[in-house]
Design a protein around this motif. Structure first.
Motif, PDB file in Angstrom:
ATOM      1  N   SER A  66      18.213 -40.264 -12.739  1.00 27.40           N
ATOM      2  CA  SER A  66      19.262 -39.354 -13.189  1.00 27.40           C
ATOM      3  C   SER A  66      18.651 -37.972 -13.415  1.00 27.40           C
ATOM      4  O   SER A  66      17.602 -37.849 -14.071  1.00 27.40           O
ATOM      5  CB  SER A  66      19.863 -39.871 -14.496  1.00 27.40           C
ATOM      6  OG  SER A  66      20.378 -38.833 -15.277  1.00 27.40           O
ATOM      7  N   PRO A  67      19.277 -36.902 -12.874  1.00 26.54           N
ATOM      8  CA  PRO A  67      18.740 -35.559 -13.115  1.00 26.54           C
ATOM      9  C   PRO A  67      18.620 -35.233 -14.607  1.00 26.54           C
ATOM     10  O   PRO A  67      17.620 -34.645 -15.031  1.00 26.54           O
ATOM     11  CB  PRO A  67      19.740 -34.641 -12.409  1.00 26.54           C
ATOM     12  CG  PRO A  67      20.347 -35.493 -11.353  1.00 26.54           C
ATOM     13  CD  PRO A  67      20.424 -36.868 -11.963  1.00 26.54           C
ATOM     14  N   SER A  68      19.605 -35.628 -15.400  1.00 26.85           N
ATOM     15  CA  SER A  68      19.533 -35.359 -16.844  1.00 26.85           C
ATOM     16  C   SER A  68      18.388 -36.124 -17.486  1.00 26.85           C
ATOM     17  O   SER A  68      17.701 -35.600 -18.370  1.00 26.85           O
ATOM     18  CB  SER A  68      20.851 -35.727 -17.525  1.00 26.85           C
ATOM     19  OG  SER A  68      21.864 -34.833 -17.154  1.00 26.85           O
ATOM     20  N   ALA A  69      18.151 -37.363 -17.054  1.00 27.24           N
ATOM     21  CA  ALA A  69      17.042 -38.150 -17.597  1.00 27.24           C
ATOM     22  C   ALA A  69      15.705 -37.510 -17.236  1.00 27.24           C
ATOM     23  O   ALA A  69      14.776 -37.493 -18.056  1.00 27.24           O
ATOM     24  CB  ALA A  69      17.106 -39.588 -17.090  1.00 27.24           C
ATOM     25  N   THR A  70      15.612 -36.954 -16.033  1.00 32.84           N
ATOM     26  CA  THR A  70      14.384 -36.261 -15.622  1.00 32.84           C
ATOM     27  C   THR A  70      14.138 -35.054 -16.513  1.00 32.84           C
ATOM     28  O   THR A  70      13.022 -34.838 -16.990  1.00 32.84           O
ATOM     29  CB  THR A  70      14.486 -35.840 -14.142  1.00 32.84           C
ATOM     30  OG1 THR A  70      14.629 -37.022 -13.339  1.00 32.84           O
ATOM     31  CG2 THR A  70      13.266 -35.062 -13.695  1.00 32.84           C
ATOM     32  N   VAL A  71      15.184 -34.274 -16.760  1.00 29.26           N
ATOM     33  CA  VAL A  71      15.052 -33.096 -17.625  1.00 29.26           C
ATOM     34  C   VAL A  71      14.666 -33.512 -19.040  1.00 29.26           C
ATOM     35  O   VAL A  71      13.752 -32.928 -19.643  1.00 29.26           O
ATOM     36  CB  VAL A  71      16.355 -32.262 -17.619  1.00 29.26           C
ATOM     37  CG1 VAL A  71      16.353 -31.223 -18.726  1.00 29.26           C
ATOM     38  CG2 VAL A  71      16.564 -31.615 -16.257  1.00 29.26           C
ATOM     39  N   ARG A  72      15.328 -34.530 -19.589  1.00 28.91           N
ATOM     40  CA  ARG A  72      15.006 -34.995 -20.941  1.00 28.91           C
ATOM     41  C   ARG A  72      13.544 -35.430 -21.044  1.00 28.91           C
ATOM     42  O   ARG A  72      12.847 -35.108 -22.016  1.00 28.91           O
ATOM     43  CB  ARG A  72      15.895 -36.170 -21.336  1.00 28.91           C
ATOM     44  CG  ARG A  72      17.266 -35.801 -21.799  1.00 28.91           C
ATOM     45  CD  ARG A  72      18.027 -37.086 -22.190  1.00 28.91           C
ATOM     46  NE  ARG A  72      19.377 -36.824 -22.561  1.00 28.91           N
ATOM     47  CZ  ARG A  72      19.781 -36.571 -23.798  1.00 28.91           C
ATOM     48  NH1 ARG A  72      18.910 -36.539 -24.784  1.00 28.91           N
ATOM     49  NH2 ARG A  72      21.050 -36.347 -24.051  1.00 28.91           N
ATOM     50  N   ALA A  73      13.076 -36.188 -20.050  1.00 34.63           N
ATOM     51  CA  ALA A  73      11.696 -36.676 -20.073  1.00 34.63           C
ATOM     52  C   ALA A  73      10.705 -35.513 -19.981  1.00 34.63           C
ATOM     53  O   ALA A  73       9.681 -35.500 -20.669  1.00 34.63           O
ATOM     54  CB  ALA A  73      11.478 -37.673 -18.942  1.00 34.63           C
TER      55      ALA A  73
END
Length: 186
Positions: A66-73
């Motif tokens: 998920s793009p949002s999960a990548t950003v969060r990580a």
């Protein structure tokens, strides 16, 4: 009402198929005036041995995170100052632009700049929004910043917006807007 039919090679998990169907539905909704409950997406699957291109059977491509999960990580790694882990989320040529048109191409440059501005900073997230961009997905994250100025004075409630470009599961760019540029230790 629109009906979208997609054929996939067997092997994708439920979450990946659901993400595809959701994004196809959203693409229709922003392109034509169709009610949500009138948009149908049908995913059909074929066995790898029943799919051939150029006389070669193919395997399904790997699902992207998920793009949002990548950003969060990435942001979690940066907050922890785990630069090696954070670098793992970056595409070649990644660049960041911060308030005052400060541009960085290396994480160490950003950390060095930050040391002059504050002792530490933490983000509290309100929202992550995703949208399609020309070169992949765009992720906006909104929230507030808290931390300490160099003299030890605490700050909190400073608004921020980060805009990330995500392509192929990697971050290609970041633009940052925040209220830290308008304030400082009192």
């Amino acid at each position: 009402m629109p009906v979208i039919r997609m054929t996939l090679i067997e092997g994708y998990d439920h979450e990946t198929r659901r993400a595809l169907a959701t994004r196809l539905t959203d693409a229709v909704r922003v392109t034509i005036d169709a009610p949500l409950d009138g948009i149908t997406v049908v995913i059909e699957e074929v066995q790898p041995t029943s799919y051939m291109r150029g006389r070669v059977s193919r395997a399904p491509g790997m699902p992207l995170p998920s793009p949002s999960a990548t950003v969060r990580a990435f942001l979690a790694a940066m907050e922890a100052r785990d630069l090696d882990r954070a670098r793992g989320f970056l595409a070649d040529g990644f660049s960041m632009t911060f308030p005052g048109d400060r541009r960085f191409s290396a994480l160490e440059e950003l950390v060095s700049f930050g040391r002059q501005r504050y002792r530490f900073v933490r983000k509290t997230y309100t929202t992550f929004d995703e949208c399609f961009g020309e070169g992949g997905m765009i992720v906006y994250c909104f929230g507030t910043l808290s931390g300490e100025w160099p003299d030890g004075t605490p700050f909190f409630g400073k608004r921020f917006i980060d805009r990330f470009e995500v392509d192929g599961g990697k971050l290609t760019g970041q633009l940052v807007w925040n209220d830290l540029a308008e304030s400082g230790p009192t």
